[in-house]
Design a protein around this motif. Structure first.
Motif, PDB file in Angstrom:
ATOM      1  N   LEU A   1      -6.814   9.406   3.594  1.00 10.05           N
ATOM      2  CA  LEU A   1      -6.352   8.701   2.388  1.00 10.05           C
ATOM      3  C   LEU A   1      -7.020   9.228   1.118  1.00 10.05           C
ATOM      4  CD1 LEU A   1      -6.028   5.013   3.611  1.00 10.05           C
ATOM      5  CD2 LEU A   1      -4.184   6.546   2.933  1.00 10.05           C
TER       6      LEU A   1
ATOM      7  N   HIS B   1      -6.947   7.719  -2.689  1.00 12.55           N
ATOM      8  CA  HIS B   1      -6.888   6.287  -2.404  1.00 12.55           C
ATOM      9  C   HIS B   1      -8.005   5.888  -1.453  1.00 12.55           C
ATOM     10  CE1 HIS B   1      -5.218   2.335  -1.777  1.00 12.55           C
ATOM     11  NE2 HIS B   1      -5.033   2.533  -0.497  1.00 12.55           N
TER      12      HIS B   1
ATOM     13  N   ARG C   1      -9.141   2.270   0.601  1.00 12.89           N
ATOM     14  CA  ARG C   1      -8.698   0.898   0.873  1.00 12.89           C
ATOM     15  C   ARG C   1      -9.595  -0.097   0.136  1.00 12.89           C
ATOM     16  NH1 ARG C   1      -6.188   1.756   6.404  1.00 12.89           N
ATOM     17  NH2 ARG C   1      -4.123   2.359   5.680  1.00 12.89           N
TER      18      ARG C   1
ATOM     19  N   LEU D   1       2.115   1.939  -3.385  1.00 12.23           N
ATOM     20  CA  LEU D   1       1.032   2.522  -4.180  1.00 12.23           C
ATOM     21  C   LEU D   1       0.907   4.007  -3.876  1.00 12.23           C
ATOM     22  CD1 LEU D   1      -1.541   1.831  -5.978  1.00 12.23           C
ATOM     23  CD2 LEU D   1      -2.779   1.830  -3.824  1.00 12.23           C
ATOM     24  N   LEU D   2       1.037   4.357  -2.585  1.00 11.52           N
ATOM     25  CA  LEU D   2       0.888   5.751  -2.185  1.00 11.52           C
ATOM     26  C   LEU D   2       2.126   6.577  -2.509  1.00 11.52           C
ATOM     27  CD1 LEU D   2      -1.025   5.358   1.179  1.00 11.52           C
ATOM     28  CD2 LEU D   2      -1.922   5.970  -1.053  1.00 11.52           C
TER      29      LEU D   2
ATOM     30  N   MET E   1      -5.135  11.416  -1.157  1.00 12.02           N
ATOM     31  CA  MET E   1      -4.248  10.846  -2.162  1.00 12.02           C
ATOM     32  C   MET E   1      -5.074  10.157  -3.243  1.00 12.02           C
ATOM     33  SD  MET E   1      -1.241   9.334   0.227  1.00 12.02           S
ATOM     34  CE  MET E   1       0.051   9.888  -0.872  1.00 12.02           C
TER      35      MET E   1
ATOM     36  N   GLU F   1       0.843  -1.199   0.000  1.00  9.93           N
ATOM     37  CA  GLU F   1       0.000   0.000   0.000  1.00  9.93           C
ATOM     38  C   GLU F   1       0.877   1.247   0.000  1.00  9.93           C
ATOM     39  OE1 GLU F   1      -2.246   1.160   3.528  1.00  9.93           O
ATOM     40  OE2 GLU F   1      -4.007   1.415   2.269  1.00  9.93           O
TER      41      GLU F   1
END
Lengths: 316, 551
Positions: free
Chosen positions: B53, B58, B60, A221-222, B56, A218
Motif C-alpha cells: 500500500l 497509502h 491504513r 481512495l485508492l 500508493m 478505501e
C-alpha cells in the motif's frame, strides 16, 4: 421497481394500517381511564342525579365501552371526528386552524434543522477525530442534555427581555410580511432546531463513519477520489437508511412533542389545544389530537422505512 | 535502466490501541523493473500488504510511513502531498483488493465503478471508457461482457467480481498494479480461471505488478521474482525458480515444507472396526419446512457416512457445498429435517437440547474462528473451567489441575491461563478453542475449518498437535476443510461434497488416490502446485469447468 420491492412496500403499508387500528384502540381506552365522570364535570353545579343520567344517555356514555369505541372509530374512518363536549363545536373545525399552525412551525423548523444537521453530521464524520469533530460532538451532547424549556426560556430572556429584538409571544395570526414571519417564528424555530438537530447529527455522523470504514471507501481512495467524492458517491448512498430513519424520528417529534414550546411561546398549535382539552375533560378533542399525533408519527416512520427499502441496492 | 519502483529503507509505524508506537515495517528495500511481477509473500502480520500500500502512498488508519523512500517512476510517494498522491492513484499505480465483494460499493452499478477512475482523473469521455471496459471484460474472459457492467455487485459471483476489480484497476492504463491476495477468498476451481485471466492481461499489456500473497504455489504461477517477508523485514529475495528450488533462509524452507505431501502414515490399528458415528440419509437446511417436508433452502441432501473409532474422516468441498451445515447437524445445533444420527450405537435426538448430558459430552465441535468462539471477556482459565464444571462437576484444586493438564496437552505455557483471548495469537487461540473441546473428554471431535484462519506454518503445527492427541487419547475427528492438503495430512478417509451431496468417498492412504467422480477430479487437479509451469501446463475439460464452476 420490481415485484419484490412492491410486495415489501405493500406489507410495510399493511403493517402501518394494523398499527393504526391498535393505536386508536389504545388511545380510546387510555382516555377512558381519565379520572372523573364527564357528565358530572360538564354539568358542574347543576349536576342533579337526574340531569347527569339524562346527559349520560344523550352522550351514549351508558353504553358498553366497546360499542362506543366502534362508534368513534367508524366516525374517524369516515372523517367525522365528533363534537367537542366543551363548546359543542365540530372537532374538525376546532382542529383545522390549529393543525395548520403546527404544520407551519414544523415545516419551517424542518427546513432549517435537516440541512444544518446533515451538514454538521457529515462534515464531522469526514473529519472524525479532529478538533472540529470534537467541538460538534460536545455541542450536540450538550444540547441533548439541556431540557427544551431551559432553551426556550433562555431564548426569551436573551432576545425578548434583554435585547428586545423579538416578541416574547408568537402570535401566528399577525404575520403580514417576511420580517413578521421571521420575528414570529424565530424563537420557537431556534428552540425546536436545537432540540431535534442533536439526534440527527449524532445518527448521521455514526452512519457515515461506519460506511467510511468499509473496504469500498478505501478502494475509492485508492482510485484517487477526492474526499468530497468519497463521501457523496460512496459513503452517503449506503448510509441513507439509518439517516432517513433518524430524520423521521426527529421530525415526528415536531408534531406531538412541541407542547412545551407551544406553551412557552403561546403559539396556537395543536399540542396546546390538546393541553387545554385535558383541562376541560373534552374527551373527543383529546382523542382526535392524540390520533393526529399518532398518524403523523406513523406516516413519517413508514415513509422512512419505504425509503430505506427503495435505497437498498440488493432489492433493485 | 532505472527501475519503475525503488523502495529504500522503508519504515512504517503503527499506533496500538493503548497509544504505543510500534514499528511494523523495519527498513524494507526492493525494486520492481518495468513489466516485472514481484511477489511479496509472508504470513499474516508480516507487513506484506502494508508495504504494497505504501506504493500508493497509502497507510491504513493508525499507520504512518515514518522513514525511507518509495520512488515510483521518479516520484517519492512517501513525500507527496495527499492531492498529488490522488493524481497518481489509478493512473500510474492501481490496486486489486483482497475481497472484491467488499471493495465494490453495493449501491452503484459495476460499470459506474469500473470507469470511475477515468471520471476522477478526466482521462476520456464516458462512452470511450465504457467500450474500453467492455474490452477489458472480454480480455479477462468474463461472461456477457457487454451487459455485465449494468449489474450490481451482489448480482455477480465472487470470482467474477475479482476479475471485474482487475478491470477496474487496469482501466486507467497504470504502469503497475498491486494485487492484494486477490484469490485468497476464492474456491480453488475458480482461482485458476482468475489467475489465468490476470496473467494473460498483465503479460499482454507489459504491466508491472506487485502480488501480495501467503500462498507460495499461487505466487509460483504468476511472479517473476519472490520477496519473502517476516516481521516487517525482508528475509530472502530471488527469482521464482531459485526461491522454489534453492531457498536459503530457514523461514522460506519452512514455508516450502508446508507443501510437501505429508502422508497420514499407517492408519492406527484398530482391533475391531466399530463405527463411532454413522449418519444415514441426513437432510438439513434453512428456512420454513415446505409441504414436501424439506426445508426452504436445502443445504445437505441425503448424506450418509460412517466414522470408525480412532479413525478420521475428512470432508472437503467448496464454499456453500453444505459441509459446515452437515457438522452443525451432526452436533445437533441445526436439527435434521430427515435421516438419523447414530453415535456409539445409540440414535441421537435431532436437536442438541434433547440429547443427554453424556451424549453431548462425548461429541464436541470446534469452530473455525477462535476469535468469535471464545468469549473475549473471560480469561482462558474461565473458558476451560466451564466445560469441566458443566460436564464433570469439577471444582477447586481438581479443576485447576485439569486446566493445567489441558493447556499442557495443547502445548500452551501455563502462564496463558490468566490472559484473555485478545492477548493471544491466532494459533494460540485456536489451541485454546481445541482445549475447550478436550475438556469434555469427548470420543469424537468435529473440526470445522479449524486451520483455515491460520498461517500455513501455524496450521501445520496445529495439525501435528491434533495427530499427537489422537495417538494419546484415542480420539476420532471429523475434519472439515476446503483445503485438500490439510485434509490429506490427517484423514484416513475423505468425503467430497458438492451442492449438498456426497459425490465420492476416497482413501488417500491407499496406493495413489484416484478420484473417480468428475467433480472430485476437477477439485483435486485445481490445487496449485509449486511448479511454476503448472498453470500453463494445466488442461481442464471446459465442459467440466462449465458444469461445476458456475459460482
Amino acid at each position: 421497481m420490481n415485484h419484490r420491492i412492491l410486495s415489501l412496500v405493500m406489507s410495510r403499508l399493511l403493517i402501518a394500517v394494523i398499527t393504526l387500528v391498535i393505536v386508536s384502540f389504545a388511545v380510546f381506552f387510555a382516555t377512558m381511564m381519565l379520572p372523573g365522570d364527564t357528565a358530572t364535570i360538564l354539568l358542574g353545579q347543576a349536576a342533579t342525579p337526574e340531569a347527569v343520567a339524562g346527559l349520560r344517555t344523550a352522550m351514549h356514555l351508558d353504553e358498553p365501552a366497546i360499542i362506543r369505541f366502534m362508534r368513534w372509530f367508524g366516525g374517524l374512518v369516515t372523517g367525522d371526528l365528533g363534537t367537542s363536549y366543551a363548546n359543542d363545536m365540530p372537532i374538525a373545525d376546532l382542529i383545522a386552524g390549529r393543525f395548520i399552525n403546527t404544520l407551519k412551525l414544523a415545516g419551517v423548523t424542518a427546513l432549517f434543522s435537516v440541512p444544518i444537521a446533515l451538514t454538521l453530521g457529515i462534515t464531522a464524520a469526514m473529519m472524525r477525530g479532529s478538533l472540529y469533530d470534537r467541538v460538534v460532538t460536545i455541542l450536540t451532547i450538550g444540547v441533548i442534555s439541556v431540557p427544551e424549556f431551559m432553551v426556550a426560556t433562555s431564548a426569551v430572556l436573551l432576545f425578548a427581555v434583554y435585547l428586545k429584538w423579538l416578541p416574547a409571544l408568537s402570535i401566528a395570526n399577525e404575520v403580514h410580511s417576511i420580517t413578521d414571519l421571521l420575528r414570529v417564528y424565530a424563537m420557537p424555530v431556534i428552540t425546536l432546531t436545537f432540540v431535534v438537530s442533536a439526534q440527527m447529527i449524532r445518527m448521521t455522523r455514526a452512519a457515515v463513519v461506519e460506511t467510511l470504514n468499509t473496504p469500498y471507501v478505501e478502494m475509492a481512495l485508492l482510485k484517487g477520489a477526492s474526499p468530497q467524492r468519497i463521501v457523496l458517491k460512496h459513503a452517503l448512498p449506503n448510509a441513507l437508511g439509518p439517516i432517513v430513519n433518524a430524520v423521521a424520528l426527529s421530525l415526528s417529534y415536531l408534531l406531538g412533542g412541541v407542547i412545551i414550546v407551544e406553551t412557552i411561546f403561546n403559539y396556537p398549535g395543536i399540542a396546546k389545544l390538546m393541553v387545554d382539552a385535558v383541562a376541560t375533560r373534552d374527551l373527543p378533542l383529546i382523542q382526535s389530537c392524540a390520533m393526529i399525533f399518532c398518524v403523523g408519527y406513523l406516516i413519517l416512520i413508514t415513509l422512512a422505512d419505504i425509503l430505506a427499502i427503495l435505497s437498498n441496492p440488493r432489492l433493485r | 535502466m532505472t527501475n519503475l519502483v525503488e523502495i529504500r529503507d522503508l519504515k512504517v509505524e503503527a499506533k496500538t490501541d493503548s497509544g504505543r508506537i510500534v514499528e511494523i515495517i523495519k527498513g524494507v528495500s526492493f525494486d520492481v523493473a518495468e513489466g516485472e511481477i514481484v511477489a511479496l509473500i509472508g504470513e499474516s502480520g508480516s507487513g506484506k500488504t502494508t508495504v504494497a500500500l505504501t506504493l500508493m502512498g497509502h497507510a491504513r488508519p493508525g499507520c504512518r510511513i515514518s522513514g525511507g523512500s518509495v520512488k515510483l517512476a521518479g516520484k517519492d510517494m512517501a513525500r507527496l502531498s495527499e492531492k498529488a498522491r490522488a493524481r497518481v492513484r489509478g493512473t500510474e499505480v492501481s490496486y486489486v483488493p483482497q475481497s472484491a465483494a467488499a471493495a465494490f460499493n453495493p449501491a452503484a452499478t459495476i460499470m459506474e465503478q469500473v470507469i470511475e477512475i477515468t471520471r476522477i482523473h478526466d482521462l476520456m469521455p464516458a462512452a470511450e471508457a465504457k467500450s474500453r471496459a467492455v474490452e477489458l471484460f472480454r480480455a479477462l474472459s468474463l461472461p456477457e461482457p457487454d451487459t455485465i457492467g449494468d449489474r450490481y455487485p451482489h448480482q455477480v459471483s465472487g470470482g467474477q467480481l475479482q476479475r471485474l476489480s482487475a478491470a477496474m484497476a487496469l482501466i486507467g492504463d497504470p504502469k503497475i498494479v498491486i494485487f492484494d491476495e486477490p484469490t485468497t477468498a476464492l474456491d480453488v476451481t475458480t482461482q485458476i480461471e482468475v489467475l489465468r485471466a490476470f496473467k494473460a492481461v498483465m503479460r499482454k499489456g507489459g504491466i508491472a505488478g506487485v502480488y501480495v500473497s501467503h500462498d507460495l504455489a499461487v505466487v509460483a504461477q504468476i511472479a517473476d521474482r519472490i520477496i519473502v517477508l517476516k516481521g516487517g523485514e525482508v528475509q530472502e529475495a530471488g527469482r521464482t525458480g531459485q526461491i522454489l528450488s534453492n531457498a536459503k533462509h530457514p523461514y522460506t524452507r519452512e514455508l516450502l515444507a508446508a507443501f510437501e505431501p505429508k502422508a497420514r502414515g499407517a492408519a492406527p490399528v484398530v482391533s475391531e472396526a466399530r463405527p463411532i458415528l454413522a449418519i444415514e440419509n441426513i437432510v438439513a437446511g434453512y428456512g420454513a419446512v415446505q409441504r414436501n417436508g424439506l426445508p426452504l433452502v436445502c443445504a445437505v441432501r441425503s448424506v450418509s457416512l460412517t466414522v470408525e473409532k480412532g479413525r478420521n474422516l475428512g470432508i472437503i468441498g467448496e464454499s456453500g457445498c453444505g459441509k459446515s451445515t452437515l457438522a452443525r447437524t451432526i452436533a445437533g445445533i441445526l436439527p435434521t429435517s430427515g435421516g438419523r444420527v447414530i453415535f456409539d450405537g445409540q440414535e441421537l435426538a435431532p436437536s442438541a437440547s434433547k440429547r443427554t448430558h453424556e451424549q453431548l459430552r462425548e461429541m464436541q465441535i470446534v469452530f473455525q474462528y477462535a476469535d468469535t468462539a471464545l468469549n473475549p471477556a473471560k480469561s482462558i482459565e474461565d473458558i476451560l473451567a466451564r466445560p469441566l464444571t458443566f460436564y464433570h462437576g469439577m471444582n477447586g484444586p481438581a479443576r485447576d489441575k485439569r486446566i493445567a493438564a489441558l493447556l499442557d496437552m495443547v502445548q500452551l505455557p501455563g502462564s496463558v491461563r490468566h490472559r484473555r483471548p485478545a492477548e493471544l495469537s491466532g494459533g494460540q487461540k485456536q489451541r485454546v478453542n481445541f482445549a475447550r473441546a478436550l475438556a469434555a473428554d469427548p470420543k469424537l471431535i468435529l473440526c470445522d475449518e479449524i486451520t483455515s484462519a491460520l498461517d500455513t506454518v501455524v496450521a501445520a503445527a496445529v495439525i501435528e498437535l491434533l495427530k499427537e492427541l489422537q495417538r494419546e487419547l484415542g480420539l476420532s475427528y471429523i475434519f472439515i476443510s476446503h483445503d485438500i492438503s490439510v485434509v490429506e495430512a490427517i484423514c484416513d478417509e475423505i468425503v467430497v461434497m458438492y451442492a449438498g451431496e456426497k459425490v465420492e468417498q476416497l482413501m488417500p492412504s491407499a496406493t495413489g488416490k484416484r478420484p473417480q467422480h468428475p467433480y472430485s477430479q476437477l477439485l483435486f487437479s485445481s490445487v496449485p502446485k509449486l511448479d511454476p509451469h503448472w498453470l500453463d501446463g494445466l488442461e481442464r475439460d471446459p465442459e467440466l469447468v462449465r458444469a461445476y464452476c458456475q459460482r
